[in-house]
Design a protein around this motif. Structure first.
Motif, short mmCIF file in Angstrom:
data_model
loop_
_atom_site.label_atom_id
_atom_site.label_comp_id
_atom_site.label_asym_id
_atom_site.label_seq_id
_atom_site.Cartn_x
_atom_site.Cartn_y
_atom_site.Cartn_z
N GLY A 1 1.40 -16.87 13.77
CA GLY A 1 0.44 -17.44 12.84
C GLY A 1 0.44 -18.95 12.94
O GLY A 1 0.84 -19.53 13.95
N ARG A 2 0.03 -19.60 11.89
CA ARG A 2 0.00 -21.06 11.90
C ARG A 2 1.42 -21.62 11.85
O ARG A 2 2.35 -20.98 11.37
N PRO B 1 5.44 -16.21 5.92
CA PRO B 1 6.27 -17.34 6.33
C PRO B 1 7.63 -16.94 6.91
O PRO B 1 8.68 -17.29 6.38
N THR B 2 7.60 -16.18 7.98
CA THR B 2 8.79 -15.77 8.71
C THR B 2 8.47 -15.94 10.19
O THR B 2 7.33 -15.76 10.60
N MET C 1 8.81 -33.19 9.02
CA MET C 1 9.75 -34.15 9.60
C MET C 1 11.06 -34.09 8.83
O MET C 1 11.07 -33.97 7.62
N ARG C 2 12.17 -34.18 9.58
CA ARG C 2 13.50 -34.21 9.00
C ARG C 2 14.16 -35.53 9.40
O ARG C 2 14.08 -35.92 10.56
N PRO C 3 14.80 -36.21 8.47
CA PRO C 3 15.45 -37.47 8.82
C PRO C 3 16.53 -37.27 9.89
O PRO C 3 17.26 -36.29 9.86
N ALA C 4 16.60 -38.22 10.82
CA ALA C 4 17.57 -38.18 11.91
C ALA C 4 18.28 -39.53 11.99
O ALA C 4 17.85 -40.50 11.36
N VAL D 1 10.37 -30.47 12.50
CA VAL D 1 10.74 -29.11 12.12
C VAL D 1 9.47 -28.28 12.16
O VAL D 1 8.47 -28.65 11.54
N ARG D 2 9.52 -27.18 12.88
CA ARG D 2 8.34 -26.31 12.99
C ARG D 2 8.57 -25.07 12.13
O ARG D 2 9.41 -24.24 12.45
#
Length: 116
Positions: free
Chosen positions: A82-83, A11-12, A88-91, A99-100
């Motif tokens: 990778g995957r 996860p990087t 989602m982040r509130p805006a 957010v990816r």
């Protein structure tokens, strides 16, 4: 004889991991381990474990040979995307920004240099 180790779905982001992969490509295994052990970037820890795993795989493949005599070096390192987890982040004004969360796959190959 070369040995391979793979790390999947780390996860990087790919870009951050490639900076470290470029540092150790082509170096002796011992020197690459020292660089990764004392490097401040956070992906250095899983990359160090991957290098140790590749060295252990080489030991298993070459039962009679010693690591010190083989003069091991990092033959190739490549980092693929990778995957991507999409969150989602509130805006403002009731919207949501995407957010990816990226991950990567690392493949590391070690080999022994020919004796001169």
């Amino acid at each position: 004889m070369e040995a391979v180790a793979k790390l999947n779905n780390n996860p990087t982001s790919t870009r951050k991991m490639r900076l470290l992969a470029d540092l150790i490509r082509g170096l002796d295994a011992e020197k690459a381990l020292n660089i990764l052990k004392f490097h401040p970037k956070h992906p250095s820890v899983p990359l160090e474990k991957l290098l140790l795993s590749a060295i252990a795989n080489w030991k298993i493949k070459n039962e009679g040979a010693r690591v010190e005599d083989a003069n091991l070096f990092v033959k190739t390192v490549f980092v693929d995307g990778g995957r991507v987890l999409k969150r989602m982040r509130p805006a403002p004004q009731g919207r949501g920004y995407r957010v990816r969360k990226r991950s990567n796959h690392v493949t590391l190959v070690v080999d022994g240099r020919a004796a001169k």
